[in-house]
Scaffold this motif. Structure first.
Motif, PDB file in Angstrom:
ATOM      1  N   LEU A 172    -105.839  26.338   8.046  1.00  0.00           N
ATOM      2  CA  LEU A 172    -106.721  25.155   7.993  1.00  0.00           C
ATOM      3  C   LEU A 172    -105.895  23.868   8.008  1.00  0.00           C
ATOM      4  CD1 LEU A 172    -109.456  26.359   5.451  1.00  0.00           C
ATOM      5  CD2 LEU A 172    -109.527  26.381   7.947  1.00  0.00           C
ATOM      6  N   ARG A 173    -104.779  23.861   7.300  1.00  0.00           N
ATOM      7  CA  ARG A 173    -103.929  22.653   7.280  1.00  0.00           C
ATOM      8  C   ARG A 173    -103.348  22.379   8.664  1.00  0.00           C
ATOM      9  NH1 ARG A 173    -103.005  23.498   1.532  1.00  0.00           N
ATOM     10  NH2 ARG A 173    -104.817  22.358   0.781  1.00  0.00           N
ATOM     11  N   ARG A 174    -102.952  23.448   9.348  1.00  0.00           N
ATOM     12  CA  ARG A 174    -102.394  23.265  10.700  1.00  0.00           C
ATOM     13  C   ARG A 174    -103.462  22.701  11.640  1.00  0.00           C
ATOM     14  NH1 ARG A 174    -102.964  26.346  14.982  1.00  0.00           N
ATOM     15  NH2 ARG A 174    -103.499  28.281  13.914  1.00  0.00           N
ATOM     16  N   LEU A 175    -104.662  23.275  11.562  1.00  0.00           N
ATOM     17  CA  LEU A 175    -105.739  22.788  12.438  1.00  0.00           C
ATOM     18  C   LEU A 175    -106.067  21.328  12.130  1.00  0.00           C
ATOM     19  CD1 LEU A 175    -108.076  25.933  12.400  1.00  0.00           C
ATOM     20  CD2 LEU A 175    -106.684  25.113  14.317  1.00  0.00           C
ATOM     21  N   ALA A 176    -106.097  21.000  10.830  1.00  0.00           N
ATOM     22  CA  ALA A 176    -106.405  19.610  10.439  1.00  0.00           C
ATOM     23  C   ALA A 176    -105.322  18.672  10.956  1.00  0.00           C
ATOM     24  CB  ALA A 176    -106.540  19.508   8.928  1.00  0.00           C
ATOM     25  N   SER A 177    -104.054  19.117  10.884  1.00  0.00           N
ATOM     26  CA  SER A 177    -102.955  18.251  11.339  1.00  0.00           C
ATOM     27  C   SER A 177    -103.011  18.050  12.853  1.00  0.00           C
ATOM     28  CB  SER A 177    -101.598  18.831  10.917  1.00  0.00           C
ATOM     29  OG  SER A 177    -101.323  19.959  11.711  1.00  0.00           O
ATOM     30  N   GLU A 178    -103.685  18.979  13.544  1.00  0.00           N
ATOM     31  CA  GLU A 178    -103.850  18.832  15.001  1.00  0.00           C
ATOM     32  C   GLU A 178    -105.102  18.012  15.324  1.00  0.00           C
ATOM     33  OE1 GLU A 178    -104.094  22.905  16.220  1.00  0.00           O
ATOM     34  OE2 GLU A 178    -101.947  23.257  15.949  1.00  0.00           O
ATOM     35  N   ASP A 219    -109.683  18.906   3.938  1.00  0.00           N
ATOM     36  CA  ASP A 219    -109.524  20.109   4.769  1.00  0.00           C
ATOM     37  C   ASP A 219    -110.864  20.565   5.364  1.00  0.00           C
ATOM     38  OD1 ASP A 219    -106.711  20.576   3.809  1.00  0.00           O
ATOM     39  OD2 ASP A 219    -107.796  20.753   1.910  1.00  0.00           O
ATOM     40  N   ILE A 220    -111.915  20.474   4.540  1.00  0.00           N
ATOM     41  CA  ILE A 220    -113.255  20.920   4.957  1.00  0.00           C
ATOM     42  C   ILE A 220    -114.201  19.744   4.722  1.00  0.00           C
ATOM     43  CG2 ILE A 220    -115.121  22.545   4.431  1.00  0.00           C
ATOM     44  CD1 ILE A 220    -112.911  24.542   3.653  1.00  0.00           C
ATOM     45  N   ALA A 221    -114.700  19.168   5.802  1.00  0.00           N
ATOM     46  CA  ALA A 221    -115.447  17.902   5.686  1.00  0.00           C
ATOM     47  C   ALA A 221    -116.745  18.065   4.906  1.00  0.00           C
ATOM     48  CB  ALA A 221    -115.730  17.350   7.083  1.00  0.00           C
ATOM     49  N   TYR A 230    -114.291  23.857  14.118  1.00  0.00           N
ATOM     50  CA  TYR A 230    -114.180  25.158  13.451  1.00  0.00           C
ATOM     51  C   TYR A 230    -115.128  25.177  12.253  1.00  0.00           C
ATOM     52  CZ  TYR A 230    -109.886  25.830  16.097  1.00  0.00           C
ATOM     53  OH  TYR A 230    -108.986  25.988  17.115  1.00  0.00           O
ATOM     54  N   ALA A 231    -115.722  26.343  11.999  1.00  0.00           N
ATOM     55  CA  ALA A 231    -116.567  26.497  10.804  1.00  0.00           C
ATOM     56  C   ALA A 231    -116.097  27.727  10.025  1.00  0.00           C
ATOM     57  CB  ALA A 231    -118.026  26.652  11.197  1.00  0.00           C
ATOM     58  N   VAL A 232    -115.772  27.508   8.755  1.00  0.00           N
ATOM     59  CA  VAL A 232    -115.370  28.635   7.906  1.00  0.00           C
ATOM     60  C   VAL A 232    -116.650  29.295   7.397  1.00  0.00           C
ATOM     61  CG1 VAL A 232    -114.003  29.379   5.924  1.00  0.00           C
ATOM     62  CG2 VAL A 232    -113.344  27.294   7.173  1.00  0.00           C
ATOM     63  N   LEU A 233    -116.790  30.577   7.682  1.00  0.00           N
ATOM     64  CA  LEU A 233    -118.024  31.284   7.306  1.00  0.00           C
ATOM     65  C   LEU A 233    -117.894  31.810   5.873  1.00  0.00           C
ATOM     66  CD1 LEU A 233    -120.804  32.230   8.211  1.00  0.00           C
ATOM     67  CD2 LEU A 233    -119.733  34.320   9.086  1.00  0.00           C
ATOM     68  N   PHE A 234    -118.268  30.944   4.924  1.00  0.00           N
ATOM     69  CA  PHE A 234    -118.175  31.354   3.517  1.00  0.00           C
ATOM     70  C   PHE A 234    -119.240  32.394   3.163  1.00  0.00           C
ATOM     71  CE2 PHE A 234    -116.186  27.026   3.206  1.00  0.00           C
ATOM     72  CZ  PHE A 234    -114.921  27.487   2.907  1.00  0.00           C
ATOM     73  N   ALA A 235    -120.369  32.377   3.876  1.00  0.00           N
ATOM     74  CA  ALA A 235    -121.415  33.401   3.655  1.00  0.00           C
ATOM     75  C   ALA A 235    -121.151  34.561   4.615  1.00  0.00           C
ATOM     76  CB  ALA A 235    -122.794  32.803   3.862  1.00  0.00           C
ATOM     77  N   TRP A 236    -119.942  35.120   4.556  1.00  0.00           N
ATOM     78  CA  TRP A 236    -119.525  36.166   5.500  1.00  0.00           C
ATOM     79  C   TRP A 236    -120.387  37.416   5.390  1.00  0.00           C
ATOM     80  CZ3 TRP A 236    -118.145  40.327   2.574  1.00  0.00           C
ATOM     81  CH2 TRP A 236    -117.647  40.073   1.296  1.00  0.00           C
ATOM     82  N   ASN A 237    -121.016  37.600   4.229  1.00  0.00           N
ATOM     83  CA  ASN A 237    -121.898  38.758   4.031  1.00  0.00           C
ATOM     84  C   ASN A 237    -123.226  38.602   4.776  1.00  0.00           C
ATOM     85  OD1 ASN A 237    -121.741  36.705   1.933  1.00  0.00           O
ATOM     86  ND2 ASN A 237    -123.465  37.691   0.961  1.00  0.00           N
ATOM     87  N   ARG A 281    -112.809  33.340  15.600  1.00  0.00           N
ATOM     88  CA  ARG A 281    -113.600  33.912  16.681  1.00  0.00           C
ATOM     89  C   ARG A 281    -114.470  32.859  17.356  1.00  0.00           C
ATOM     90  NH1 ARG A 281    -116.469  38.329  13.602  1.00  0.00           N
ATOM     91  NH2 ARG A 281    -115.987  36.948  11.903  1.00  0.00           N
ATOM     92  N   PRO A 282    -114.637  32.869  18.680  1.00  0.00           N
ATOM     93  CA  PRO A 282    -113.858  33.728  19.568  1.00  0.00           C
ATOM     94  C   PRO A 282    -112.425  33.208  19.662  1.00  0.00           C
ATOM     95  CG  PRO A 282    -115.302  32.283  20.833  1.00  0.00           C
ATOM     96  CD  PRO A 282    -115.610  32.035  19.400  1.00  0.00           C
ATOM     97  N   GLY A 283    -111.499  34.138  19.906  1.00  0.00           N
ATOM     98  CA  GLY A 283    -110.107  33.717  20.059  1.00  0.00           C
ATOM     99  C   GLY A 283    -109.217  34.361  19.039  1.00  0.00           C
ATOM    100  N   SER A 284    -107.984  33.909  18.961  1.00  0.00           N
ATOM    101  CA  SER A 284    -107.038  34.474  18.010  1.00  0.00           C
ATOM    102  C   SER A 284    -106.499  33.343  17.150  1.00  0.00           C
ATOM    103  CB  SER A 284    -105.898  35.148  18.759  1.00  0.00           C
ATOM    104  OG  SER A 284    -105.145  34.154  19.397  1.00  0.00           O
ATOM    105  N   LEU A 285    -105.610  33.685  16.246  1.00  0.00           N
ATOM    106  CA  LEU A 285    -105.076  32.681  15.322  1.00  0.00           C
ATOM    107  C   LEU A 285    -104.110  31.719  15.990  1.00  0.00           C
ATOM    108  CD1 LEU A 285    -104.336  34.417  11.915  1.00  0.00           C
ATOM    109  CD2 LEU A 285    -105.902  32.558  12.407  1.00  0.00           C
ATOM    110  N   THR A 286    -103.579  32.093  17.150  1.00  0.00           N
ATOM    111  CA  THR A 286    -102.555  31.248  17.760  1.00  0.00           C
ATOM    112  C   THR A 286    -103.159  30.281  18.766  1.00  0.00           C
ATOM    113  OG1 THR A 286    -102.194  33.048  19.286  1.00  0.00           O
ATOM    114  CG2 THR A 286    -100.658  32.832  17.466  1.00  0.00           C
TER     115      THR A 286
END
Ligand code: DWN
Ligand code: ZN
Length: 409
Positions: free
Chosen positions: A300-306, A332-334, A368-375, A404-409
């Motif tokens: 998340l920090r890397r993405l924010a710095s970009e 980090d998360i608006a 990007y959206a972090v899916l905190f309700a992953w369940n 997703r979609p995609g990879s970490l890099t």
């Protein structure tokens, strides 16, 4: 630290440090006097119960502003309708049966039972969610369920053919009082049925965010069976449930009342083989939890710095542990989108990230959206197809950090 079940010492295996109450969403004015405690989890080697090392008083967590309404998910409504059918089929065949629900919340489970005319009572300490159950026409009582409450219910309604619960029994530190009350209230052939997050699933998927103040216990069949035996109860059946990341539903009866199904012995064998009764599995879990924290926070920090815009989806109780353990904040998360009116406009516990309605998310798609309700992944991804169609990417972290979609890099 002594085990809440058997009073023997417990062995801590993971400390998250200072944490707020996971459902204590707050206003700006409340930030000053926010409550914190030390969130740490340990295993009792004697009875196998995984539990919190430090507890928060019940009244601080379950009150007239309880943040979680069970009916916010359509998937969970379907799940509880099926649970109600199962209870009706297995326990309520006799004349004029009575069903008691411990921790009925907004009536998601009791509603389908009551609508077919079954005599019932829902008990819950949280007045606001209980008012919703009453609005649905359910018979309710505002109380913490205990041996004492059970005595009053028995005087008024008689014994119960079914005592049911979901995501509740593991929340009660005085679990002996709950079991004693249930034992007292059950008819001779009645069933005490409850489903809770399964420690085997939590360990297997490294769901570290299931650990927070409200979850006092992390049940296995082995630990529940030990607890049941102390109260003259047998576990007579057990059945996995594909909700909240993996749960077990336990069926308990008075000693000797029903023959256990083969599933009980099979699950006990499975638990012995998987190691959920020994500390080594928990030490490895703690190491994996630390790696997930480092990887998610780093990503998340890397993405924010970009210059990427990041939001969250689902202001879950679970997310409080994850966010605060990772040391994340509004930089980090608006914001976090959530459908619950009582959470919207408030700040998340500890990290103070604003909670916004899903309409805000749709009007301000992040990158990007972090899916905190992953369940609730399928339900949310289905309703937010527009986000991925617009190029948005989901970040999940159970069982590993993925984009997703995609990879970490
Ligand atoms: O044990 C507990 C479980 C059952 O519920 C409690 N201690 C507290 C609570 O935990 P949680 O908050 O982690 O539960 P959920 O079900 O993962 O919470 C989902 C959150 O996401 C709710 O705030 C509602 C929200 N949501 C949403 O905004 N849009 C959920 C869905 C399905 C949606 O489409
Ligand atoms: Zn113990």
């Amino acid at each position: 630290m002594a085990c809440l079940v058997c009073d023997r010492p417990i062995e801590p295996f993971l400390s998250f440090g200072r944490m707020p109450l996971a459902d204590a969403f707050l206003t700006e004015a409340e930030v000053e006097r926010e409550f914190f405690f030390t969130l740490a989890v340990g295993l009792c080697d004697s009875c196998g119960m995984v539990q919190l090392c430090e507890r928060v008083p019940d009244a601080c967590m379950f009150h007239d502003r309880y943040a979680y309404y069970s009916s916010t998910s359509a998937g969970m409504q379907r799940h509880f309708a099926a649970y109600a059918d199962e209870v009706r089929r297995r326990c309520l065949a006799g004349p004029d049966p009575f069903v008691l629900e411990i921790g009925c919340n907004d009536g998601i489970l009791l509603g389908p039972l009551a609508s077919s005319g079954v005599r019932h009572l829902g008990v819950d300490p949280a007045a606001n969610v209980l008012a919703e159950a009453a609005r649905r026409g359910l018979t309710v009582r505002q109380a913490f369920f205990s041996e004492q409450t059970a005595a009053g219910i028995e005087r008024e309604h008689g014994q119960a053919d079914a005592i049911v619960a979901a995501n509740v029994i593991c929340h009660v530190a005085d679990v002996h009082s709950v079991f004693a009350g249930a034992r007292r209230l059950l008819t001779p052939s009645g069933l005490f049925v409850f489903e809770e997050p399964y420690i085997g699933a939590i360990v297997e998927s490294t769901a570290l965010d299931q650990m927070y103040d409200e979850h006092v216990f992390y049940f296995s069949l082995s630990s529940v069976r030990h607890l049941a035996e102390r109260h003259g109860l047998d576990v007579v059946d057990v059945c996995p449930q594909p909700v909240h990341g993996g749960e077990l539903r336990y069926y308990l009866a008075r000693r000797g009342a029903h023959a256990p199904t083969p599933a009980v012995a099979a699950w006990l064998d499975r638990e012995r083989a998987s190691g959920v009764t020994s500390i080594a599995a928990y030490r490895q879990f703690a190491a994996r939890a630390g790696r997930i924290r480092d990887e998610l926070a780093g990503t998340l920090r890397r993405l924010a710095s970009e210059g990427r815009r990041i939001a969250g989806y689902g202001a879950t109780a679970k997310s409080s542990t994850l966010i605060n353990y990772c040391g994340l904040g509004p930089a980090d998360i608006a914001y976090i989108a959530d459908v619950t009116p009582g959470k919207q406009g408030k700040l998340t516990p500890g990290a103070h990230i604003p909670v916004r309605p899903p309409e805000h998310f749709r009007a301000h798609y992040p990158d990007y959206a972090v899916l905190f309700a992953w369940n609730h992944e399928q339900e949310i991804l289905d309703k937010e197809r527009g986000f991925t169609a617009a190029g948005g990417r989901w970040i999940t972290y159970v069982p590993t950090v993925r984009i997703r979609p995609g990879s970490l890099t």
